[in-house]
Design an enzyme around this catalytic site. Structure first.
Site, PDB file in Angstrom:
ATOM      1  N   PRO A  25       3.795  -5.501 -20.654  1.00  0.00           N
ATOM      2  CA  PRO A  25       5.071  -5.756 -19.761  1.00  0.00           C
ATOM      3  C   PRO A  25       6.016  -4.558 -20.500  1.00  0.00           C
ATOM      4  O   PRO A  25       6.613  -4.842 -21.506  1.00  0.00           O
ATOM      5  CB  PRO A  25       5.853  -7.174 -20.039  1.00  0.00           C
ATOM      6  CG  PRO A  25       5.038  -7.944 -20.954  1.00  0.00           C
ATOM      7  CD  PRO A  25       4.579  -6.963 -21.690  1.00  0.00           C
ATOM      8  N   GLU A  26       6.334  -3.608 -19.983  1.00  0.00           N
ATOM      9  CA  GLU A  26       7.582  -3.303 -20.643  1.00  0.00           C
ATOM     10  C   GLU A  26       8.476  -3.555 -19.371  1.00  0.00           C
ATOM     11  O   GLU A  26       8.198  -4.498 -18.688  1.00  0.00           O
ATOM     12  CB  GLU A  26       7.441  -1.713 -20.072  1.00  0.00           C
ATOM     13  CG  GLU A  26       6.232  -1.242 -21.295  1.00  0.00           C
ATOM     14  CD  GLU A  26       6.034   0.185 -20.741  1.00  0.00           C
ATOM     15  OE1 GLU A  26       6.355   1.512 -21.112  1.00  0.00           O
ATOM     16  OE2 GLU A  26       4.924   0.792 -21.736  1.00  0.00           O
ATOM     17  N   HIS A  77      -3.469 -21.011 -23.340  1.00  0.00           N
ATOM     18  CA  HIS A  77      -2.695 -19.610 -23.936  1.00  0.00           C
ATOM     19  C   HIS A  77      -1.508 -19.989 -22.840  1.00  0.00           C
ATOM     20  O   HIS A  77      -0.242 -19.409 -22.762  1.00  0.00           O
ATOM     21  CB  HIS A  77      -3.483 -18.192 -23.347  1.00  0.00           C
ATOM     22  CG  HIS A  77      -3.980 -17.776 -24.195  1.00  0.00           C
ATOM     23  ND1 HIS A  77      -4.218 -18.345 -25.570  1.00  0.00           N
ATOM     24  CD2 HIS A  77      -5.854 -17.522 -23.799  1.00  0.00           C
ATOM     25  CE1 HIS A  77      -6.023 -17.578 -25.168  1.00  0.00           C
ATOM     26  NE2 HIS A  77      -6.781 -17.833 -25.030  1.00  0.00           N
ATOM     27  N   ARG A  99      -1.220 -13.912 -26.839  1.00  0.00           N
ATOM     28  CA  ARG A  99      -1.454 -13.062 -28.401  1.00  0.00           C
ATOM     29  C   ARG A  99      -0.051 -14.194 -28.471  1.00  0.00           C
ATOM     30  O   ARG A  99      -0.121 -13.758 -30.344  1.00  0.00           O
ATOM     31  CB  ARG A  99      -1.466 -11.740 -28.706  1.00  0.00           C
ATOM     32  CG  ARG A  99      -2.138 -10.771 -28.809  1.00  0.00           C
ATOM     33  CD  ARG A  99      -2.247  -9.594 -27.835  1.00  0.00           C
ATOM     34  NE  ARG A  99      -2.395  -9.011 -28.615  1.00  0.00           N
ATOM     35  CZ  ARG A  99      -1.654  -7.238 -29.591  1.00  0.00           C
ATOM     36  NH1 ARG A  99      -2.192  -6.420 -28.716  1.00  0.00           N
ATOM     37  NH2 ARG A  99      -1.805  -7.008 -30.750  1.00  0.00           N
ATOM     38  N   ARG A 113      19.818  11.544 -33.858  1.00  0.00           N
ATOM     39  CA  ARG A 113      18.494  11.256 -34.996  1.00  0.00           C
ATOM     40  C   ARG A 113      17.802  12.884 -35.474  1.00  0.00           C
ATOM     41  O   ARG A 113      16.966  12.932 -34.535  1.00  0.00           O
ATOM     42  CB  ARG A 113      17.908  10.178 -33.757  1.00  0.00           C
ATOM     43  CG  ARG A 113      18.582   8.906 -33.254  1.00  0.00           C
ATOM     44  CD  ARG A 113      18.670   8.595 -34.456  1.00  0.00           C
ATOM     45  NE  ARG A 113      17.608   7.424 -34.575  1.00  0.00           N
ATOM     46  CZ  ARG A 113      17.490   6.437 -33.062  1.00  0.00           C
ATOM     47  NH1 ARG A 113      18.370   5.763 -32.300  1.00  0.00           N
ATOM     48  NH2 ARG A 113      16.418   5.838 -33.739  1.00  0.00           N
TER      49      ARG A 113
END
Length: 271
Positions: free
Chosen positions: A2-3, A89, A107, A151
DNA sequence: AAAAGCCCCTGGATGC
DNA sequence: TGCATCCAGGGGCTTT
């Protein structure tokens, strides 16, 4: 998996249905990334007032305190009455009088964390350093350019870091840079103002389109009603190493940046 | 302060 | 068929 788009689509798929629900109990499976942070029994009787999103976190506002949920790399949520018994899960069930909100996460990089308030130390530790929301008005091209100026790291990694702008994950970082015609390895500070503006627009565009389409997903995303993204975002570069660029035909390249795969077109993204 | 690595964990795909 | 290896959409933490 998921983003930002998938998290937002998930949020929309159950926010209205759960708002006002009364929590009856909490069931915990195997350990997620962090402990819940309170006695689960403490949550019984509270009500869920609203579901917000900050970056890739979901915030369930309770009548007292809030619950932070994160889907990690492999998590997904379901919210329904009459869900089957918890399977291997399924590591977190919020049982309410309107149905069960269930986090399935093979996970276990995901999390469910209770915070007394958004000002609590726990909450600030997780949310405090997050950058601006890309789909809100606060995401401004000029400010974005100014932030990039500070940056030296490769632009791909700055996008991914989430402290300038949130929600851009590994897939959409590559896709946005392709749309903007910027090489992923370019130090962020070297991006000119007009190119930063182009990237700003590309980030918005790719995320907004994915949200509108119900969450793009290369594999198996589904929202909290169990519906798949009815559309697979056609990736321009992600996962297409060796395949021809959809614009110029040049084979797409794959490199590694900070242990994550990056895809780009050497022709369309020359600098 | 910023950047670079490490690590958490499981499952699926690939190669021998 | 079996086993080893590699890879995966995130992100906090520690070390440079």
């Amino acid at each position: 998996m998921p983003e930002l788009p998938e998290v937002e689509v998930t949020r929309r798929s159950f926010a209205d249905r759960i708002a006002g629900a009364r929590i009856e109990s909490v069931r915990l499976g195997k350990a997620l990334r962090w402990p819940l942070g309170c006695d689960p029994a403490l949550l019984a009787g509270r009500r869920v007032q609203a579901v917000r999103r900050r970056g890739k976190y979901l915030l369930l506002d309770l009548d007292r305190g809030l619950l932070l949920l994160h889907l990690g790399m492999s998590g997904s949520l379901r919210f329904d009455a009459g869900l089957p018994p918890a399977a291997v899960h399924d590591h977190f069930d919020l049982v309410t009088d309107r149905g069960v909100l269930r986090l399935n996460d093979p996970r276990r990089f995901g999390a469910a964390v209770y915070c007394e308030s958004e000002q609590s130390a726990e909450c600030r530790k997780l949310l405090g350093a997050l950058g601006v929301e890309p789909l809100e008005d606060g995401f401004d091209a000029g400010a974005f350019h100014a932030a990039l100026k500070r940056r030296q790291a490769p632009i791909k990694q700055v996008l991914l870091a989430g402290d300038v702008v949130v929600g851009v994950g590994n897939i959409y970082a590559s896709e946005a840079l392709f749309l903007a015609g910027i090489r992923p390895t370019l130090p962020a500070a070297r991006i000119s103002r007009p190119r930063a503006a182009k990237l700003h627009a590309a980030v918005r565009d790719v995320l907004a389109r994915a949200v509108a389409k119900g969450g793009s997903t290369l594999r198996d995303f589904s929202n909290a009603q169990g519906e798949s993204g009815y559309f697979q975002l056609e990736a321009m570069v992600y996962g297409r190493e060796g395949e021809p660029c959809r614009v110029c035909g040049t084979p797409i390249r794959m490199i590694r940046q900070g242990q994550r795969a990056t895809f780009y077109c050497g022709q369309c993204q020359k600098t």
